[in-house]
Scaffold this motif. Sequence first.
Motif, PDB file in Angstrom:
ATOM      1  N   VAL A 167       0.787  -1.185   0.013  1.00  0.00           N
ATOM      2  CA  VAL A 167      -0.054  -0.054  -0.007  1.00  0.00           C
ATOM      3  C   VAL A 167       1.033   1.183  -0.068  1.00  0.00           C
ATOM      4  N   ASN A 168       0.576   2.329  -0.724  1.00  0.00           N
ATOM      5  CA  ASN A 168       1.392   3.546  -0.979  1.00  0.00           C
ATOM      6  C   ASN A 168       2.772   3.364  -1.457  1.00  0.00           C
ATOM      7  N   GLU A 169       3.124   2.015  -1.779  1.00  0.00           N
ATOM      8  CA  GLU A 169       4.438   1.754  -2.333  1.00  0.00           C
ATOM      9  C   GLU A 169       4.571   2.635  -3.701  1.00  0.00           C
ATOM     10  N   PRO A 170       5.582   3.375  -4.091  1.00  0.00           N
ATOM     11  CA  PRO A 170       5.792   3.784  -5.210  1.00  0.00           C
ATOM     12  C   PRO A 170       6.229   2.603  -6.388  1.00  0.00           C
ATOM     13  N   ILE A 171       5.637   2.894  -7.644  1.00  0.00           N
ATOM     14  CA  ILE A 171       6.058   1.860  -8.471  1.00  0.00           C
ATOM     15  C   ILE A 171       7.749   1.862  -8.862  1.00  0.00           C
ATOM     16  N   ALA A 172       8.501   2.877  -8.729  1.00  0.00           N
ATOM     17  CA  ALA A 172       9.753   2.657  -8.952  1.00  0.00           C
ATOM     18  C   ALA A 172      10.387   1.923  -7.907  1.00  0.00           C
ATOM     19  N   GLN A 173      10.038   1.832  -6.746  1.00  0.00           N
ATOM     20  CA  GLN A 173      10.488   1.196  -5.640  1.00  0.00           C
ATOM     21  C   GLN A 173      10.227  -0.328  -5.733  1.00  0.00           C
TER      22      GLN A 173
END
Length: 152
Positions: free
Chosen positions: A143-149
């Motif tokens: 949840v709320n994890e950026p796609i780049a990460q």
Amino acid sequence: LPKATICIGSGARFAPRPCPLPNPLHCASDLVSFGMQTGREKPDSYVPAWDGSSRTWRRYCKEVSWFLSGTKANQRQYAAAKLITRLTGPARLLSMSWRQRDFEGEQGVAKMLQCFAASPLVRRSLPNAASTMSEYFSFRRKVNEPIAQFLV
């Protein structure tokens, strides 16, 4: 027959069993173990067999090529029929669905091998397919994890 035979290079000795019968030709097992023919067996009686397993496909192809090279030229037109009679399992079921006249003649064995190669019998399953698929489907973005990460 000699009293004992030495295998070249191995140092092993093989002694034939004494034959209990008055005619020594009845003890065919001793003669065959020395690599001699007794006259009862045909030297070309071995026909390769295959059970339809993809693991043994390459070995079967190699055995068929040796079998074909050891077959007399005037007998090669019947080689496919001999090979098909020695099939078992799924390979036999598949071959029984083919028309017999398609495999007659000099190119019959090549056609047979091509048909098997195109069939699902020869396709190998992926190693660790289940673990690969479970690992693939277990990837979840937090949840709320950026796609780049997530992609790193």
